[in-house]
Design an enzyme around this catalytic site. Structure first.
Site, PDB file in Angstrom:
ATOM      1  N   ASP A 159       0.764  -1.062   0.063  1.00  0.00           N
ATOM      2  CA  ASP A 159       0.077   0.127  -0.104  1.00  0.00           C
ATOM      3  C   ASP A 159       0.768   1.266   0.037  1.00  0.00           C
ATOM      4  OD1 ASP A 159      -2.428  -1.786   0.550  1.00  0.00           O
ATOM      5  OD2 ASP A 159      -1.259  -2.078   2.378  1.00  0.00           O
ATOM      6  N   HIS A 187      -4.354  -3.335   6.469  1.00  0.00           N
ATOM      7  CA  HIS A 187      -4.420  -3.655   5.137  1.00  0.00           C
ATOM      8  C   HIS A 187      -5.455  -4.224   4.565  1.00  0.00           C
ATOM      9  CE1 HIS A 187      -2.921  -5.225   1.043  1.00  0.00           C
ATOM     10  NE2 HIS A 187      -3.508  -6.416   1.389  1.00  0.00           N
TER      11      HIS A 187
HETATM   12  P1  NAX Z   1      -2.055 -18.470  -3.961  1.00  0.00           P
HETATM   13  O1  NAX Z   1      -3.239 -18.887  -3.693  1.00  0.00           O
HETATM   14  O2  NAX Z   1      -1.382 -18.307  -5.253  1.00  0.00           O
HETATM   15  O3  NAX Z   1      -0.833 -19.155  -3.234  1.00  0.00           O
HETATM   16  C1  NAX Z   1      -1.140 -19.299  -1.558  1.00  0.00           C
HETATM   17  C2  NAX Z   1      -0.446 -20.613  -1.160  1.00  0.00           C
HETATM   18  O4  NAX Z   1      -0.678 -20.993   0.095  1.00  0.00           O
HETATM   19  C3  NAX Z   1      -1.155 -21.873  -2.009  1.00  0.00           C
HETATM   20  O5  NAX Z   1      -0.074 -22.650  -2.648  1.00  0.00           O
HETATM   21  C4  NAX Z   1      -1.522 -22.748  -0.874  1.00  0.00           C
HETATM   22  O6  NAX Z   1      -1.490 -23.976  -1.231  1.00  0.00           O
HETATM   23  C5  NAX Z   1      -0.926 -22.291   0.199  1.00  0.00           C
HETATM   24  N1  NAX Z   1      -1.209 -22.713   1.643  1.00  0.00           N
HETATM   25  C6  NAX Z   1      -2.770 -22.354   2.103  1.00  0.00           C
HETATM   26  N2  NAX Z   1      -2.920 -22.862   3.319  1.00  0.00           N
HETATM   27  C7  NAX Z   1      -1.474 -22.984   3.751  1.00  0.00           C
HETATM   28  C8  NAX Z   1      -0.875 -23.410   5.157  1.00  0.00           C
HETATM   29  N3  NAX Z   1      -1.896 -23.830   5.906  1.00  0.00           N
HETATM   30  N4  NAX Z   1       0.055 -23.480   4.840  1.00  0.00           N
HETATM   31  C9  NAX Z   1       0.886 -23.466   4.065  1.00  0.00           C
HETATM   32  N5  NAX Z   1       0.724 -22.986   2.920  1.00  0.00           N
HETATM   33  C10 NAX Z   1      -0.697 -22.829   2.561  1.00  0.00           C
HETATM   34  O7  NAX Z   1      -2.203 -16.751  -3.289  1.00  0.00           O
HETATM   35  P2  NAX Z   1      -0.914 -15.491  -3.506  1.00  0.00           P
HETATM   36  O8  NAX Z   1      -1.390 -14.869  -4.708  1.00  0.00           O
HETATM   37  O9  NAX Z   1       0.025 -16.122  -3.317  1.00  0.00           O
HETATM   38  O10 NAX Z   1      -1.609 -14.974  -2.402  1.00  0.00           O
HETATM   39  C11 NAX Z   1      -1.003 -15.374  -0.845  1.00  0.00           C
HETATM   40  C12 NAX Z   1      -1.821 -14.481   0.156  1.00  0.00           C
HETATM   41  O11 NAX Z   1      -1.368 -13.125   0.142  1.00  0.00           O
HETATM   42  C13 NAX Z   1      -3.337 -14.430  -0.065  1.00  0.00           C
HETATM   43  O12 NAX Z   1      -4.056 -14.615   1.257  1.00  0.00           O
HETATM   44  C14 NAX Z   1      -3.213 -12.944  -0.583  1.00  0.00           C
HETATM   45  O13 NAX Z   1      -4.759 -12.302  -0.098  1.00  0.00           O
HETATM   46  C15 NAX Z   1      -2.427 -12.189   0.272  1.00  0.00           C
HETATM   47  N6  NAX Z   1      -2.028 -10.864  -0.098  1.00  0.00           N
HETATM   48  C16 NAX Z   1      -1.530  -9.992   0.628  1.00  0.00           C
HETATM   49  C17 NAX Z   1      -0.994  -8.441   0.241  1.00  0.00           C
HETATM   50  C18 NAX Z   1      -0.859  -7.681   1.345  1.00  0.00           C
HETATM   51  O14 NAX Z   1      -0.342  -6.574   0.839  1.00  0.00           O
HETATM   52  N7  NAX Z   1      -0.691  -7.926   2.531  1.00  0.00           N
HETATM   53  C19 NAX Z   1      -1.086  -8.389  -1.160  1.00  0.00           C
HETATM   54  C20 NAX Z   1      -1.113  -9.537  -2.213  1.00  0.00           C
HETATM   55  C21 NAX Z   1      -2.058 -10.654  -2.137  1.00  0.00           C
HETATM   56  O15 NAX Z   1      -3.412 -10.123  -1.944  1.00  0.00           O
END
Ligand code: NAX
Length: 326
Positions: A159, A187
């Site tokens: 952000d 966030h």
């Molecule tokens: P993806 O869905 O591509 O990847 C997430 C990965 O996490 C998957 O491979 C899944 O198998 C794994 N996973 C799920 N539960 C798990 C657990 N208990 N232990 C270990 N691994 C686990 O998502 P991606 O685009 O990489 O985004 C990841 C996260 O970042 C999401 O929650 C998203 O909302 C968040 N974001 C946060 C941002 C921020 O500024 N704070 C911005 C970007 C993003 O939106």
């Protein structure tokens, strides 16, 4: 060459990690003289995909990559970790209410907080990226009673960087000309990107823009940028989120630029009247591997109202999972 440090990354087969891991391994996060051992956590069904990512990491022959651990067990992935980037989270599924999302993630971040408490280095620096990031960080922190609450942070750096870029565009300057940007709060779309202390080439930003642009263009654009990326790209921000995670950890470990600050969601000590214990984004400086909330920022009525609204949302998120907190 320094001894390698252990860097744990969760959600390591996901799209953010696909940008993030290669940059950590190339030295962009902790410096070109700091070898790293990557300790990658995924859920069991994603372990095969994770192995593919590990094979690609090997194929880069990064001189600083001293080892790769792959696991579906947080007690393995967090063992002796000095840095932990919690990227994996449960995404919102069809028909899922906000409360269901909070609860599903509470289960994940409780377990990961406990594992960090049990096996990570006592000085572990934790960055939560997975949403709802601030509340996930709070849950992990509350489940790690033996660790300093200051070890737990959440990411608002994306952000912050979005805000820098919007202001640079408006003022026909570059991001290098801008200092003292602040993101307050959660966030989420209630975050408050604040320009009242921001400077562009040493001049007050608020003197260079109109109040109307600040209130009705800049603030909503930064707040809604994540949704705009999803609409345009058909997928959520990934490379820019990874970049922000690198920026956050690098500044925490190696320090913020002299005379400037950054935005980090950290454990509130009551600064600016924000409820103690919430993970709230403040202007922060970092030095010698530690962060401090910048004190003494003057706040007008407008800012106080925006800061209170995002604080209220964080208190509601905390209260929604209160029955799951120790
Ligand atoms: P993806 O869905 O591509 O990847 C997430 C990965 O996490 C998957 O491979 C899944 O198998 C794994 N996973 C799920 N539960 C798990 C657990 N208990 N232990 C270990 N691994 C686990 O998502 P991606 O685009 O990489 O985004 C990841 C996260 O970042 C999401 O929650 C998203 O909302 C968040 N974001 C946060 C941002 C921020 O500024 N704070 C911005 C970007 C993003 O939106």
């Amino acid at each position: 060459m320094k001894a390698p440090v252990r860097v744990a990354v969760t959600g390591a087969a996901g799209q953010i990690s696909y940008s993030l891991l290669f940059r950590i391994a190339s030295g962009e996060m902790l410096g070109k003289d700091q070898p790293v051992i990557l300790q990658l956590l995924e859920i069991t069904p994603a372990l095969e995909a994770l192995n593919g990512v590990a094979m690609e990491l090997e194929d880069c022959a990064f001189p600083l990559l001293a080892g790769i651990v792959q696991s579906d067990d947080p007690n393995v992935a967090f063992k002796d970790a000095e840095y932990a980037l919690l990227v994996g989270a449960r995404p919102r599924g069809p028909g899922m209410e906000r409360k269901d999302l909070l609860e599903a993630n509470a289960a994940i971040f409780s377990a990961q907080g406990k594992a960090l408490n049990d096996v990570a280095a006592r000085s572990v620096k934790v960055l939560v990226v997975g949403n709802p990031a601030n509340t996930n960080a709070l849950i992990a922190q509350r489940n790690a009673p033996d660790l300093d609450p200051r070890n737990f942070t959440a990411m608002t750096r994306l952000d912050h960087n979005r805000a820098l870029s919007q202001l640079a565009g408006k003022t026909e300057s570059t991001v290098n000309d801008i200092t003292h940007m602040t993101i307050w709060g959660n966030h989420s779309s209630t975050q408050y990107p604040d320009l009242h202390k921001t400077q562009v080439k040493g001049a007050d930003a608020m003197g260079l823009i109109e109040q109307d642009w600040f209130e009705n263009d800049f603030i909503p654009t930064v707040q809604q940028r994540g949704a705009a990326i999803i609409k345009a790209r058909g997928a959520s921000s990934a490379a820019s989120a990874a970049n922000a995670a690198i920026d956050h950890m690098r500044d925490w470990a190696l320090g913020t630029a002299e005379g400037d600050w950054t935005s980090m969601a950290v454990y509130s000590d009551g600064s600016y009247g924000i409820q103690e214990g919430l993970i709230y984004s403040f202007p922060c400086t970092c030095k010698d591997g530690d962060w401090q909330i910048v004190q003494g920022v003057e706040l007008n009525e407008f800012s106080r109202a925006k800061m209170a609204a995002t604080e209220q949302e964080l208190a509601e998120e905390r209260d929604a999972v209160a029955h799951l907190l120790p």
